[in-house]
Design an enzyme around this catalytic site. Structure first.
Site, PDB file in Angstrom:
ATOM      1  N   ASP A 154       2.161   5.283  -6.202  1.00  9.22           N
ATOM      2  CA  ASP A 154       1.865   5.035  -4.788  1.00  9.22           C
ATOM      3  C   ASP A 154       1.137   6.211  -4.137  1.00  9.22           C
ATOM      4  OD1 ASP A 154       3.336   2.619  -5.059  1.00  9.22           O
ATOM      5  OD2 ASP A 154       5.200   3.687  -4.659  1.00  9.22           O
ATOM      6  N   GLU A 168       1.201  -5.362   0.352  1.00  4.15           N
ATOM      7  CA  GLU A 168       1.834  -4.046   0.507  1.00  4.15           C
ATOM      8  C   GLU A 168       0.797  -2.979   0.793  1.00  4.15           C
ATOM      9  OE1 GLU A 168       5.398  -4.585  -2.819  1.00  4.15           O
ATOM     10  OE2 GLU A 168       3.453  -3.870  -3.458  1.00  4.15           O
TER      11      GLU A 168
HETATM   12  C1  6LW Z   1       5.863   0.348  -3.194  1.00  6.80           C
HETATM   13  C2  6LW Z   1       4.952  -0.796  -3.174  1.00  6.80           C
HETATM   14  C3  6LW Z   1       4.623  -0.826  -4.554  1.00  6.80           C
HETATM   15  O1  6LW Z   1       6.531   0.617  -2.039  1.00  6.80           O
HETATM   16  O2  6LW Z   1       5.725  -0.499  -5.271  1.00  6.80           O
HETATM   17  O3  6LW Z   1       2.830  -0.600  -5.967  1.00  6.80           O
HETATM   18  C4  6LW Z   1       6.695  -0.088  -4.354  1.00  6.80           C
HETATM   19  N1  6LW Z   1       3.415  -0.977  -4.931  1.00  6.80           N
HETATM   20  O4  6LW Z   1       3.819  -0.668  -2.414  1.00  6.80           O
HETATM   21  C5  6LW Z   1       7.523   0.991  -4.931  1.00  6.80           C
HETATM   22  O5  6LW Z   1       6.716   1.971  -5.521  1.00  6.80           O
END
Ligand code: 6LW
Length: 491
Positions: free
Chosen positions: A14, A174
């Site tokens: 991330d 996300e």
């Molecule tokens: C993070 C989300 C994700 O918060 O995995 O790759 C979660 N994306 O955006 C945990 O790393």
């Protein structure tokens, strides 16, 4: 200059990046590990030096007995008016919070919380206003990228939380980030889940509140159909302009252990991908919207290889980490040696065993460390989480000492080998390639092979969760274990 991906190898998921005071700064998720949120500095986006962590004081983040892969989720780093901000979510307590510092090499503030749901918060500053966005659902219950304006001094919401974009149709929208570039506000996010279907998508608007128009060729970056190919799971990234004016995405991805083996155990790593803006103000990424292993970047510099990691050239306060909040009285960490005092807490517990670890940075590793032990057990572990870890150790028995290899794979706890040795002094040796780990112990002038085990059982596909393998030194039992001559090299 040609560089190779990942630019930051090992469990550093991330990534978020900002440019300030002539340098780039990058942060990553850290989940149950402490200190939280590794912090890196770079002059060229390719070579990253860890300068510390953001969350260095236990009162900044609650990690007590939290589940593995809970705790500190995706952070965002931003710079505004001489001040750095890092905003993240403690997923265990469902709390968004940010901390700030005016000195990137110094301490960060106590946390300021923001009352919005979801994960993956980000900040956008413009004209004295602070926009706070995350995934989640808004005050009306509408899911998507949710945004409010906050008072940055207090974290208090100044507007209701409103859903401003619902993505391109992929699951798990996300990691939203908002940018103002020339005449448009760009909203970049990830979809597909942090798995093989991961992708980066974006939209733009002439207002930070939308309406946002999605890029017609979304996803702008994904490896979901790039096969057979080692690099998979590309997504969750941040957009950055370099000092030459060239644009890039720093994003996460992972490397399978083999072209035909869909397992990864090193965690999600950081990839640098070129971005090109068209005349129409839409941008594309990678060569063809996919992430490759190697690219050209403007600049006259070289990509440095990983150093040998030793007690002398690593800093216990910068490079090493603990599992949850450490009981500090159990550690004597000095230049050249580490003394660990074991407790009854083991590596199998959702707690804080006596343990210090480094991320495993590459597939092909050679690690060795000498141990001098007065009782109980101490050793070196390749540790994914409390359920999946391989431990090469020495331990006291009723009538002497033994070296042992313990394999922990979910419900299966197996002793691969145990061999009597003459004393509590021994050197543990671990070698690995992408597919296997090989364990040995050297004591009293002889080398004893303890056996080998598949890397795939430590992978995310087996263990679940969001972390990657750490190599850790540990002690269990009421004992004193002195570790010395630590060396870890990547071939
Ligand atoms: C993070 C989300 C994700 O918060 O995995 O790759 C979660 N994306 O955006 C945990 O790393």
């Amino acid at each position: 200059m040609r560089y190779a991906n990942p630019v930051l190898s090992g469990f550093y998921p991330d990534p978020s990046v900002c440019f300030a005071e002539g340098k780039y700064y990058l942060v990553c998720s850290s989940f149950q590990y402490f200190p939280g949120v590794p912090l890196f500095e770079s002059e060229d986006l390719v070579n990253w030096t860890q300068i510390g962590h953001v969350l260095t004081r236990p009162n900044q983040v609650q990690l007590e007995k939290i589940a593995s892969s809970g705790g500190v989720f995706a952070p965002t780093i931003r710079y505004n008016n001489g001040r750095f901000y890092m905003v993240t979510t403690n997923d265990t307590t469902h709390t968004h919070f940010y901390v700030y510092t005016d000195d990137i090499h110094g301490e960060w503030s106590d946390p300021i919380t923001v009352d919005q749901n979801g994960i993956d918060p980000s900040l956008f500053f413009e004209d004295g206003r602070t926009y706070f966005m995350s995934n989640g659902s808004d005050d009306e219950g509408v899911p998507g990228v949710v945004q409010c304006e906050i008072d940055v001094a207090t974290g208090r919401k100044l507007t209701p939380s409103r859903t401003i974009w619902q993505g391109s149709g992929g699951r798990y929208l996300e990691s939203p980030h908002l940018y103002k570039i020339d005449n448009y506000y760009y909203l970049m996010a990830a979809e597909g889940g942090t798995e093989y279907g991961h992708m980066i998508t974006y939209a733009r608007s002439d207002s930070p509140w939308g309406p946002f128009e999605g890029y017609a060729k979304n996803p702008v970056l994904t490896n979901r159909n790039k096969a057979p190919y080692i690099i998979q799971g590309i997504g969750h990234g941040d957009l950055i302009r370099d000092s030459r004016g060239d644009w890039h995405i720093l994003c996460l991805g992972f490397r399978q252990i083999h072209m035909w083996q869909t397992y990864h155990h090193l965690g999600r790593e950081v990839f640098l991908i070129p971005v090109v803006f068209g005349e129409d103000g839409w941008f594309c990424a990678g060569k063809d919207g996919t992430a490759d292993e190697s690219y050209e970047i403007n600049g006259d510099f070289t990509q440095k290889a990983l150093p040998e990691f030793t007690f002398e050239n690593t800093d216990f306060g910068v490079h090493w980490c603990f599992i949850r909040h450490p009981r500090t009285e159990n550690y004597e960490l000095a230049d050249g040696s580490a003394v660990l005092f074991g407790t009854d807490v083991t590596l199998d517990d959702v707690d804080s065993p006596t343990f210090i670890g480094l991320r495993q940075r590459g597939f092909d590793m050679e690690l060795s460390c000498e141990i001098s032990l007065d009782g109980g057990e101490a050793g070196v572990t390749v540790y994914m989480c409390e359920n999946e870890h391989y431990d090469a150790a020495i331990r006291r028995t009723g009538n002497g000492w033994e070296a042992v290899l313990k394999l922990n794979i979910g419900d299966i706890k197996h002793i691969q080998k145990y061999v009597q040795i003459r004393s509590g002094n021994a050197k543990i040796i671990i070698r690995s390639d992408s597919m296997r780990y090989y364990f040995a112990v050297q004591t009293n002038g002889r080398t004893i092979e303890l056996g080998d085990a598949a890397s795939k059982y430590l992978s995310t596909e087996v263990a679940g969760g969001f972390t990657g393998v750490l190599t850790g030194l540990y002690a269990v039992g009421q004992n004193r274990a002195e570790f010395s001559n630590f060396s870890c090299r990547y071939l």
